[in-house]
Design a protein around this motif. Structure first.
Motif, PDB file in Angstrom:
ATOM      1  N   THR A 153      30.954  36.476  56.562  1.00  0.00           N
ATOM      2  CA  THR A 153      29.549  35.999  57.297  1.00  0.00           C
ATOM      3  C   THR A 153      29.359  34.684  56.754  1.00  0.00           C
ATOM      4  N   PRO A 154      29.252  33.691  57.844  1.00  0.00           N
ATOM      5  CA  PRO A 154      28.811  32.254  57.515  1.00  0.00           C
ATOM      6  C   PRO A 154      27.457  32.097  57.177  1.00  0.00           C
ATOM      7  N   GLY A 155      27.272  31.203  56.303  1.00  0.00           N
ATOM      8  CA  GLY A 155      25.642  30.824  55.981  1.00  0.00           C
ATOM      9  C   GLY A 155      25.184  31.711  54.959  1.00  0.00           C
ATOM     10  N   VAL A 156      26.144  32.323  54.549  1.00  0.00           N
ATOM     11  CA  VAL A 156      25.630  33.560  53.307  1.00  0.00           C
ATOM     12  C   VAL A 156      26.333  33.302  52.212  1.00  0.00           C
ATOM     13  N   LEU A 157      25.662  33.274  50.936  1.00  0.00           N
ATOM     14  CA  LEU A 157      26.611  33.062  49.493  1.00  0.00           C
ATOM     15  C   LEU A 157      27.168  34.456  49.362  1.00  0.00           C
ATOM     16  N   ILE A 158      28.243  34.646  49.069  1.00  0.00           N
ATOM     17  CA  ILE A 158      29.208  35.871  49.081  1.00  0.00           C
ATOM     18  C   ILE A 158      29.779  35.942  47.696  1.00  0.00           C
ATOM     19  N   ASN A 159      29.263  36.934  46.710  1.00  0.00           N
ATOM     20  CA  ASN A 159      29.793  36.928  45.277  1.00  0.00           C
ATOM     21  C   ASN A 159      30.919  38.150  45.422  1.00  0.00           C
ATOM     22  N   ILE A 160      32.250  37.597  44.958  1.00  0.00           N
ATOM     23  CA  ILE A 160      33.425  38.271  45.223  1.00  0.00           C
ATOM     24  C   ILE A 160      33.946  38.418  43.482  1.00  0.00           C
ATOM     25  N   GLU A 161      34.499  39.706  43.695  1.00  0.00           N
ATOM     26  CA  GLU A 161      34.992  40.033  42.378  1.00  0.00           C
ATOM     27  C   GLU A 161      36.656  40.785  42.693  1.00  0.00           C
ATOM     28  N   CYS A 162      37.611  40.051  42.060  1.00  0.00           N
ATOM     29  CA  CYS A 162      38.799  40.522  42.338  1.00  0.00           C
ATOM     30  C   CYS A 162      39.533  41.079  40.966  1.00  0.00           C
ATOM     31  N   LYS A 163      40.037  42.627  41.141  1.00  0.00           N
ATOM     32  CA  LYS A 163      40.619  43.203  39.915  1.00  0.00           C
ATOM     33  C   LYS A 163      42.088  43.343  40.122  1.00  0.00           C
ATOM     34  N   ALA A 164      42.796  43.407  38.915  1.00  0.00           N
ATOM     35  CA  ALA A 164      44.146  43.715  38.873  1.00  0.00           C
ATOM     36  C   ALA A 164      44.110  45.154  38.190  1.00  0.00           C
ATOM     37  N   TRP A 165      44.947  46.228  38.737  1.00  0.00           N
ATOM     38  CA  TRP A 165      45.248  47.349  38.489  1.00  0.00           C
ATOM     39  C   TRP A 165      46.582  47.748  38.025  1.00  0.00           C
ATOM     40  N   ALA A 166      46.742  48.142  36.563  1.00  0.00           N
ATOM     41  CA  ALA A 166      47.639  48.815  36.254  1.00  0.00           C
ATOM     42  C   ALA A 166      47.224  49.816  35.099  1.00  0.00           C
ATOM     43  N   ARG A 167      47.986  50.640  34.321  1.00  0.00           N
ATOM     44  CA  ARG A 167      47.659  51.692  33.287  1.00  0.00           C
ATOM     45  C   ARG A 167      47.180  50.870  32.198  1.00  0.00           C
ATOM     46  N   ASN A 168      47.773  49.576  31.802  1.00  0.00           N
ATOM     47  CA  ASN A 168      47.283  49.002  30.371  1.00  0.00           C
ATOM     48  C   ASN A 168      46.423  47.943  30.721  1.00  0.00           C
ATOM     49  N   ILE A 169      45.903  47.885  32.080  1.00  0.00           N
ATOM     50  CA  ILE A 169      44.764  46.552  32.220  1.00  0.00           C
ATOM     51  C   ILE A 169      43.394  47.420  32.124  1.00  0.00           C
TER      52      ILE A 169
ATOM     53  N   GLN B 278      54.399  54.470  44.498  1.00  0.00           N
ATOM     54  CA  GLN B 278      54.726  52.988  44.399  1.00  0.00           C
ATOM     55  C   GLN B 278      53.920  52.537  43.377  1.00  0.00           C
ATOM     56  N   THR B 279      54.330  52.803  42.131  1.00  0.00           N
ATOM     57  CA  THR B 279      53.664  52.615  41.097  1.00  0.00           C
ATOM     58  C   THR B 279      54.132  51.295  40.188  1.00  0.00           C
ATOM     59  N   GLN B 280      55.340  50.855  40.639  1.00  0.00           N
ATOM     60  CA  GLN B 280      55.848  49.576  39.962  1.00  0.00           C
ATOM     61  C   GLN B 280      55.219  48.334  40.568  1.00  0.00           C
ATOM     62  N   THR B 281      53.852  48.513  40.621  1.00  0.00           N
ATOM     63  CA  THR B 281      53.116  47.214  41.112  1.00  0.00           C
ATOM     64  C   THR B 281      51.870  47.228  40.541  1.00  0.00           C
ATOM     65  N   ILE B 282      51.337  45.886  40.208  1.00  0.00           N
ATOM     66  CA  ILE B 282      49.898  45.733  39.837  1.00  0.00           C
ATOM     67  C   ILE B 282      49.303  45.302  41.133  1.00  0.00           C
ATOM     68  N   PHE B 283      48.332  46.158  41.257  1.00  0.00           N
ATOM     69  CA  PHE B 283      47.420  46.321  42.617  1.00  0.00           C
ATOM     70  C   PHE B 283      46.295  45.250  42.317  1.00  0.00           C
ATOM     71  N   ILE B 284      46.182  44.610  43.572  1.00  0.00           N
ATOM     72  CA  ILE B 284      45.007  43.617  43.682  1.00  0.00           C
ATOM     73  C   ILE B 284      44.127  43.899  44.552  1.00  0.00           C
ATOM     74  N   SER B 285      42.684  44.005  44.166  1.00  0.00           N
ATOM     75  CA  SER B 285      41.617  44.496  45.017  1.00  0.00           C
ATOM     76  C   SER B 285      40.488  43.394  45.043  1.00  0.00           C
ATOM     77  N   CYS B 286      39.996  43.081  46.192  1.00  0.00           N
ATOM     78  CA  CYS B 286      38.868  42.106  46.141  1.00  0.00           C
ATOM     79  C   CYS B 286      37.779  42.708  47.022  1.00  0.00           C
ATOM     80  N   GLU B 287      36.560  42.774  46.526  1.00  0.00           N
ATOM     81  CA  GLU B 287      35.312  43.147  47.164  1.00  0.00           C
ATOM     82  C   GLU B 287      34.135  42.390  46.662  1.00  0.00           C
ATOM     83  N   GLY B 288      32.887  42.705  47.657  1.00  0.00           N
ATOM     84  CA  GLY B 288      31.852  42.235  47.143  1.00  0.00           C
ATOM     85  C   GLY B 288      31.131  42.763  45.879  1.00  0.00           C
TER      86      GLY B 288
END
Length: 315
Positions: A279-295, A223-233
């Motif tokens: 989690t409420p009341g907590v500052l959460i730093n989030i980074e989202c990335k795009a994934w493809a061979r030329n990114i 399933q490679t005809q997709t730019i994958f997106i991932s978000c995590e702390g």
């Protein structure tokens, strides 16, 4: 005779400052205004009119020649030759208020009081208006929009129709995009780069240890005809507090929506990221990335990724 000669060479009376100014403005003896006669003012006025007309004509001619060398739709410098480059960044919506334009913090208080979260909902509503109009105006889709069924690429000067009806109801206007409930949806999109095309991963790319585990099975399944997106702390504490994450309509953006070639009415594809139990009341730093061979990813320059913070106040 001597007396007449002495009168002839008699110096003028010394004028006061006020009298000198008055005489400079208008000299009744010489008929001069501001040190110039009427004919002198006329000549200098004609000179400057001709001078500035010639100057304006010169710049108009240069501008005309310049516009003959550029295309209004196609940039002269593209991809690696341009200042933007060929490595896309990411953007997110909703954005903070205009007075905090440089902020990346999404901060609200969940609950029934609409004034605590209505800015974030309204920001998404405004962004999605063109998409909703494209969905409603089904008769006009043929103008610049292709359906692109079964992964079929769009025709020339057209772009693939992005159907927002496929987005889960949890990230809809009717559900206030989750902000009322405290499980917000954040829209992630790629920044536009003219004529940029994503490249698919290959099985050999699995050797890259940076690829998230959740994406690896999809690469294996071709399933490679997709730019994958991932978000995590970003940090260990953020990973603990971010909670489960869902992606709508799915965890990526199909290749069929690219390239962007300045098509009229082009609508950027996107992914809604649903933070289901942060989690409420907590500052959460989030980074989202795009994934493809030329990114490529560069956290300092925010290439291939986007950062924002999430802070939810409880009831």
């Amino acid at each position: 005779m001597a007396e007449k000669e002495s009168n002839f060479f008699k110096p003028e009376d010394k004028l006061s400052t006020t009298e000198s100014i008055v005489q400079f403005l208008w000299n009744p003896r010489t008929k001069e205004f501001c040190g110039r006669t009427g004919s002198s003012w006329l000549k200098i006025l004609i000179f400057y009119i001709i001078f500035y007309l010639c100057l304006a004509a010169f710049w108009a001619l240069m501008l005309l020649i310049f516009y003959q060398t550029i295309d209004q739709r196609v940039p002269k410098w593209q991809l690696g030759d341009s200042r933007i480059g060929s490595n896309p960044g990411l953007g997110f919506r909703p954005r903070p208020r205009d007075e905090n334009v440089e902020s990346t913090l999404i901060w609200f208080k969940q609950g029934h009081k609409e004034e605590n979260w209505n800015h974030w909902r309204d920001s998404l509503v405004t962004f999605l208006e063109p998409y909703e109009k494209a969905n409603e105006a089904s008769a006009d889709r043929g103008a610049h929009i292709d359906q692109c069924d079964n992964g079929k690429p769009p025709s020339d000067d057209k772009f693939c129709f992005f159907d927002i009806k496929k987005i889960d109801n949890n990230c809809s206007r009717g559900q206030d995009f989750g902000y009322k409930r405290g499980d917000p949806c954040v829209l992630i999109k790629l920044n536009r780069i003219y004529n940029w095309k994503p490249e698919p991963f290959t099985p050999d790319d699995l050797k890259n240890s940076n690829i998230p585990d959740e994406i690896r099975p999809k690469i294996v399944a071709n399933q490679t005809q997709t730019i994958f997106i991932s978000c995590e702390g970003e940090n260990a504490a953020d990973k603990e507090n971010i909670g489960p994450v869902q992606y709508y309509p799915h965890q990526g953006i199909d290749f069929k929506y690219f390239p962007f070639t300045n098509q009229p009415g082009y609508l950027s594809p996107f992914v809604f990221v649903h933070f289901q139990k942060p989690t409420p009341g907590v500052l959460i730093n989030i980074e989202c990335k795009a994934w493809a061979r030329n990114i490529k990813h560069d956290r300092m320059d925010r290439e291939g990724s986007v950062h924002f913070e999430l802070l939810i106040d409880g009831f």
